[in-house]
Design an enzyme around this catalytic site. Structure first.
Site, PDB file in Angstrom:
ATOM      1  N   ASP A 193       7.596  -2.452 -12.354  1.00 20.95           N
ATOM      2  CA  ASP A 193       6.202  -2.006 -12.402  1.00 20.95           C
ATOM      3  C   ASP A 193       6.036  -0.611 -11.792  1.00 20.95           C
ATOM      4  OD1 ASP A 193       3.406  -1.834 -12.187  1.00 20.95           O
ATOM      5  OD2 ASP A 193       3.321  -3.174 -10.452  1.00 20.95           O
ATOM      6  N   HIS A 366      -0.202  -4.032  -6.574  1.00 18.07           N
ATOM      7  CA  HIS A 366       0.996  -3.359  -7.087  1.00 18.07           C
ATOM      8  C   HIS A 366       1.725  -2.605  -5.974  1.00 18.07           C
ATOM      9  CE1 HIS A 366      -0.224  -4.068 -11.298  1.00 18.07           C
ATOM     10  NE2 HIS A 366      -1.441  -3.947 -10.806  1.00 18.07           N
TER      11      HIS A 366
END
Length: 546
Positions: A193, A366
């Site tokens: 990611d 994240h």
């Protein structure tokens, strides 16, 4: 000696934020990871959402051995019903993720037709030639997993959305030991990611939200209305905990929020005392100081509850004096302007608005730069491929990888549609396939294309001017005066001046040339309107001969 070739086919999430979807192809077998949606940008007028272009897989649906979902956010499960309608493959997901998928499929009448399998972190599942190992990762939703995918071509680690949170709300940190084990076995390719690759340092723990909510609850003089994503189960838990601590009753508002909360409670992922949870009808009758409402609309979507409250068009309830509205999310890239407008409208209507720029009522799910570098150092892959992010974020993630010793030639940065091949331990680029947007507009899926979007944009920018006329097919004379309608072009007062001018122009054209065509009339009207206004609306002419 046969060649061992694994094809990695990015169908969504590379070069953009959202609609994550990846296909792994070995021989005659395909494994799909995630099937997400993306929210439309400001200039995508009338579009509900966007799904990946998976046309590459349509004629290969019989080769798809399984669909693995990493977690339950919309950008990873939102397109599942679209994909399953074309590719009826088995779906593998953890308990909470499966529950969210079931809610979505039930709304579409597809639940009975889907083959769903429950997996849990620590399990290994053989799906065709792919041995998939599920391991726990921290994210802003419980039950999120990363994947170790063992193939004849090598070990792939698919690190979907993640963060390294040492004090997560559910008390279950990322499985560092499994990542280290993969490293010992030798990782051919890591995909990770990139969403926060431009953000220095570490992403704060979800734990910081608790004290921020306590402060909001302690200071709010009236109702508290908290907006979040309907799939953000961990945020529901934090709000529920704050409601208990401060003696308020909690009501969920909106079908998706209510359905997901009910499912999460049934599965044990959401723990709310029965006496704390009340239906919305009851909550609206209670004293404002005793109530907290949780709903959707943190991105300022016009059709959401928060969007409707900001414009005074919400049917079930409206804002009251002393209401405190909390937007518990970061703006999705491209939504910043919409959210700002929504906040300003809420303020004008008398609400006190709390958002992440002024209080830590949301933290990202994240990994930031230091976590991304730590992941690379733990896994030590031979090759690295950044995923989940716009091109600038993918490129910056690649820079971080070089900083921790990954050779630049071993890093591959690609966007949707660019096939990557792992052949006999070496990586190379394959062919390009379609990887663009598929727009969903009501029941229309993929029928709205870029040409239609450009037309909508022109209509929105310049308005329309419609001329309808009928002529006698034998004599070529007008049967009645031209009817003219204009919308979004000029004010009614200006239209009263322009319409007679346009009508006379058309009548003179017909009088001078009875064989005149629609295009000739349209061109003449465009010239007239531009000379009068210096603007170019879309002009439509309908000419019938009776």
């Amino acid at each position: 000696m046969s060649t061992k070739k694994l094809r990695i086919v990015p169908l969504g999430g590379l070069g953009e934020v959202g609609k994550n979807m990846m296909a792994y192809e070995y021989g005659k077998s395909i494994l799909i990871v995630d099937t997400g949606i993306m929210f439309p940008e400001n200039d995508m007028l009338g579009i509900d959402y966007i799904i990946p272009d998976y046309d590459y897989l349509r004629d290969k649906s019989h080769r798809v051995k399984g669909i693995v979902i990493t977690h339950g956010h919309e950008d990873h499960i939102g397109a599942i019903h679209h994909v399953l309608s074309d590719i009826p493959a088995p779906v593998y997901a953890t308990r909470l993720t499966r529950g969210l998928i079931e809610v979505k499929l039930a709304r579409q009448g597809m639940l009975d037709k889907a083959e769903l399998h429950t997996v849990q972190a620590g399990e290994k599942v053989q799906i065709g030639p792919f041995r998939v190992e599920f391991f726990h990762v921290c994210h802003s939703i419980p039950d999120a997993v990363g994947l170790g995918i063992t193939t004849p071509a090598g070990l792939i680690v698919h690190m979907s959305d993640f963060k390294f949170d040492h004090t997560p709300v559910d008390g279950w940190p990322t499985d560092y030991a499994k990542l280290a084990e993969f490293s010992q076995r030798g990782v051919s390719l890591l995909l990770a990611d990139s969403t926060n690759s431009e953000r220095p340092g570490w992403t704060p723990s979800e734990k910081v939200i608790g004290p921020a909510l306590d402060e909001v609850f302690a200071q709010a003089p009236g109702r508290i209305i908290i907006a979040s994503f309907a799939s953000l189960i961990s945020r529901m838990q934090q709000v529920a905990d704050a409601a208990v601590r401060h003696g308020r009753k909690l009501a969920f508002v909106g079908m998706s929020m209510v359905d997901n909360a009910k499912m999460a409670r049934q599965l044990g992922y959401l723990k709310i005392p029965d006496e704390t949870l009340v239906p919305i009808d009851q909550a609206l009758k209670m004293k404002p100081k005793e109530v907290v409402l949780m709903c959707t609309g943190s991105q300022g979507e016009p059709s959401s509850i928060i969007g409707r409250l900001s414009t005074g068009t919400n049917r079930q309830f409206d804002l009251q004096p002393n209401d405190t509205v909390v937007l518990s999310s970061h703006p999705i890239p491209g939504n910043e302007e919409v959210i700002s407008r929504t906040i300003n409208r809420l303020l004008r209507r008398g609400a006190n608005v709390i958002y992440d720029a002024i209080a830590p009522v949301h933290v990202s799910g994240h990994a930031s730069q230091e976590e991304q570098k730590l992941l690379l150092n733990i896994v030590r892959p031979k090759y690295f491929m950044p995923i989940h992010g716009e091109l600038r974020q993918l490129r910056h993630h690649a820079v971080l990888a070089t900083q921790v010793g990954i050779p630049e030639q071993n890093i591959v940065v690609v966007e949707n549609g660019q096939v990557v091949e792992l052949v006999d331990g070496h990586i190379r680029l394959g062919e390009r396939i379609p990887g663009g947007y598929v727009f969903v507009d009501g029941r229309s899926i993929g029928e709205v294309d870029s040409d239609i979007m450009r037309e909508r944009e022109r209509l929105a920018q310049a308005g329309i001017f419609v001329v309808d006329l009928s002529v006698d097919r034998h004599t070529g004379r007008l049967l009645h005066e031209p009817e003219i309608i204009t919308r979004g072009f000029v004010s009614p007062e200006e239209a009263e001046r322009l319409i007679p001018l346009a009508r006379r122009k058309v009548m003179n054209l017909i009088k001078n040339n009875s064989a005149v065509e629609e295009q000739d009339i349209a061109n003449a009207i465009r010239s007239l309107l531009y000379n009068e206004t210096k603007r170019r609306p879309m002009v439509f002419v309908t000419l019938s001969r009776a």
